[in-house]
Design a protein around this motif. Structure first.
Motif, PDB file in Angstrom:
ATOM      1  N   ASP A 108       0.820  -1.212   0.000  1.00  0.00           N
ATOM      2  CA  ASP A 108       0.000   0.000   0.000  1.00  0.00           C
ATOM      3  C   ASP A 108       0.853   1.262   0.000  1.00  0.00           C
ATOM      4  N   SER A 109       1.991   1.190   0.660  1.00  0.00           N
ATOM      5  CA  SER A 109       2.842   2.366   0.821  1.00  0.00           C
ATOM      6  C   SER A 109       3.497   2.823  -0.475  1.00  0.00           C
ATOM      7  N   VAL A 110       3.529   1.956  -1.494  1.00  0.00           N
ATOM      8  CA  VAL A 110       4.204   2.320  -2.744  1.00  0.00           C
ATOM      9  C   VAL A 110       3.265   2.326  -3.944  1.00  0.00           C
ATOM     10  N   ARG A 111       2.039   1.852  -3.749  1.00  0.00           N
ATOM     11  CA  ARG A 111       1.108   1.768  -4.884  1.00  0.00           C
ATOM     12  C   ARG A 111       0.884   3.161  -5.486  1.00  0.00           C
ATOM     13  N   GLY A 112       0.982   3.232  -6.805  1.00  0.00           N
ATOM     14  CA  GLY A 112       0.831   4.506  -7.501  1.00  0.00           C
ATOM     15  C   GLY A 112       2.134   5.260  -7.708  1.00  0.00           C
ATOM     16  N   ARG A 113       3.169   4.845  -6.982  1.00  0.00           N
ATOM     17  CA  ARG A 113       4.485   5.496  -7.129  1.00  0.00           C
ATOM     18  C   ARG A 113       5.531   4.563  -7.729  1.00  0.00           C
ATOM     19  N   PHE A 114       5.429   3.275  -7.426  1.00  0.00           N
ATOM     20  CA  PHE A 114       6.399   2.295  -7.913  1.00  0.00           C
ATOM     21  C   PHE A 114       5.732   1.410  -8.970  1.00  0.00           C
ATOM     22  N   THR A 115       6.529   0.966  -9.935  1.00  0.00           N
ATOM     23  CA  THR A 115       6.042   0.061 -10.967  1.00  0.00           C
ATOM     24  C   THR A 115       7.026  -1.083 -11.142  1.00  0.00           C
ATOM     25  N   ILE A 116       6.529  -2.302 -11.029  1.00  0.00           N
ATOM     26  CA  ILE A 116       7.367  -3.477 -11.255  1.00  0.00           C
ATOM     27  C   ILE A 116       7.114  -3.989 -12.666  1.00  0.00           C
ATOM     28  N   SER A 117       8.174  -4.435 -13.306  1.00  0.00           N
ATOM     29  CA  SER A 117       8.055  -5.006 -14.650  1.00  0.00           C
ATOM     30  C   SER A 117       9.131  -6.076 -14.824  1.00  0.00           C
ATOM     31  N   ARG A 118       8.979  -6.863 -15.867  1.00  0.00           N
ATOM     32  CA  ARG A 118       9.960  -7.916 -16.111  1.00  0.00           C
ATOM     33  C   ARG A 118      10.180  -8.099 -17.601  1.00  0.00           C
ATOM     34  N   ASP A 119      11.383  -8.533 -17.919  1.00  0.00           N
ATOM     35  CA  ASP A 119      11.740  -8.936 -19.271  1.00  0.00           C
ATOM     36  C   ASP A 119      11.922 -10.456 -19.201  1.00  0.00           C
ATOM     37  N   SER A 120      10.911 -11.183 -19.649  1.00  0.00           N
ATOM     38  CA  SER A 120      10.939 -12.635 -19.514  1.00  0.00           C
ATOM     39  C   SER A 120      12.077 -13.265 -20.307  1.00  0.00           C
ATOM     40  N   ALA A 121      12.417 -12.686 -21.420  1.00  0.00           N
ATOM     41  CA  ALA A 121      13.482 -13.245 -22.254  1.00  0.00           C
ATOM     42  C   ALA A 121      14.829 -13.191 -21.538  1.00  0.00           C
ATOM     43  N   LYS A 122      15.002 -12.163 -20.702  1.00  0.00           N
ATOM     44  CA  LYS A 122      16.270 -11.990 -19.981  1.00  0.00           C
ATOM     45  C   LYS A 122      16.152 -12.403 -18.519  1.00  0.00           C
ATOM     46  N   ASN A 123      14.943 -12.825 -18.104  1.00  0.00           N
ATOM     47  CA  ASN A 123      14.699 -13.138 -16.693  1.00  0.00           C
ATOM     48  C   ASN A 123      15.112 -11.979 -15.791  1.00  0.00           C
ATOM     49  N   THR A 124      14.853 -10.777 -16.246  1.00  0.00           N
ATOM     50  CA  THR A 124      15.224  -9.575 -15.518  1.00  0.00           C
ATOM     51  C   THR A 124      13.975  -8.894 -14.981  1.00  0.00           C
ATOM     52  N   VAL A 125      14.068  -8.416 -13.752  1.00  0.00           N
ATOM     53  CA  VAL A 125      12.949  -7.692 -13.154  1.00  0.00           C
ATOM     54  C   VAL A 125      13.412  -6.284 -12.809  1.00  0.00           C
ATOM     55  N   TYR A 126      12.505  -5.343 -12.962  1.00  0.00           N
ATOM     56  CA  TYR A 126      12.802  -3.931 -12.732  1.00  0.00           C
ATOM     57  C   TYR A 126      11.842  -3.358 -11.693  1.00  0.00           C
ATOM     58  N   LEU A 127      12.299  -2.328 -11.025  1.00  0.00           N
ATOM     59  CA  LEU A 127      11.425  -1.576 -10.128  1.00  0.00           C
ATOM     60  C   LEU A 127      11.651  -0.095 -10.416  1.00  0.00           C
ATOM     61  N   GLN A 128      10.674   0.519 -11.061  1.00  0.00           N
ATOM     62  CA  GLN A 128      10.722   1.961 -11.320  1.00  0.00           C
ATOM     63  C   GLN A 128      10.103   2.663 -10.128  1.00  0.00           C
ATOM     64  N   MET A 129      10.881   3.505  -9.479  1.00  0.00           N
ATOM     65  CA  MET A 129      10.433   4.202  -8.278  1.00  0.00           C
ATOM     66  C   MET A 129      10.369   5.695  -8.563  1.00  0.00           C
ATOM     67  N   THR A 130       9.209   6.283  -8.352  1.00  0.00           N
ATOM     68  CA  THR A 130       9.020   7.714  -8.562  1.00  0.00           C
ATOM     69  C   THR A 130       8.472   8.348  -7.287  1.00  0.00           C
ATOM     70  N   SER A 131       8.499   9.661  -7.256  1.00  0.00           N
ATOM     71  CA  SER A 131       8.001  10.406  -6.088  1.00  0.00           C
ATOM     72  C   SER A 131       8.543   9.827  -4.789  1.00  0.00           C
ATOM     73  N   LEU A 132       9.829   9.598  -4.776  1.00  0.00           N
ATOM     74  CA  LEU A 132      10.451   8.947  -3.626  1.00  0.00           C
ATOM     75  C   LEU A 132      10.365   9.814  -2.377  1.00  0.00           C
ATOM     76  N   LYS A 133      10.200   9.129  -1.248  1.00  0.00           N
ATOM     77  CA  LYS A 133      10.066   9.792   0.045  1.00  0.00           C
ATOM     78  C   LYS A 133      11.187   9.308   0.968  1.00  0.00           C
ATOM     79  N   PRO A 134      11.524  10.086   1.989  1.00  0.00           N
ATOM     80  CA  PRO A 134      12.561   9.639   2.928  1.00  0.00           C
ATOM     81  C   PRO A 134      12.250   8.271   3.532  1.00  0.00           C
ATOM     82  N   GLU A 135      10.984   7.967   3.729  1.00  0.00           N
ATOM     83  CA  GLU A 135      10.623   6.671   4.315  1.00  0.00           C
ATOM     84  C   GLU A 135      10.812   5.504   3.347  1.00  0.00           C
TER      85      GLU A 135
END
Length: 115
Positions: free
Chosen positions: A61-88
């Protein structure tokens, strides 16, 4: 022994963005779920986001709307795009891969949000 290699952490000002990446050093068969966890200073590790092979996503709940998880299945790579970052959001971020034959963890990457 396959290891997960994380990258993309660092120091960012509040309101800024970072993108984390995680890729295995070798082949992992039958991956089910790829996830990001984090452990803030003095606190327990918590789930941030996960994505299944079918593309279903879950977020804390604390990151919904600010963070986005995605993956590249061909490379077995996962990403986490973090926006509007907060000190917490400051924490060590860990990548996790759950597969049919085991669970794998990365070594962690530090994310610090501070002015």
């Amino acid at each position: 022994q396959v290891q997960l290699v994380e990258s993309g952490g660092g120091l960012v000002q509040p309101g800024g963005s970072l993108r984390l990446s995680c890729a295995p050093s070798g082949s992992i068969l039958s991956i089910n779920t790829m996830s990001w966890y984090r452990q803030p200073p003095g606190k327990e590790r918590e789930l941030v986001a996960s994505i299944t092979t079918g593309g279903s996503k879950k977020y804390a709940d604390s990151v919904r709307g600010r963070f986005t998880i995605s993956r590249d299945s061909a490379k077995n790579t996962v990403y986490l795009q973090m926006t509007s970052l907060k000190p917490e959001d400051t924490a060590v971020y860990y990548c996790n891969v759950r597969a049919q034959y085991g669970s794998y963890w990365g070594q962690g990457t530090q994310v610090t949000v501070s002015s």
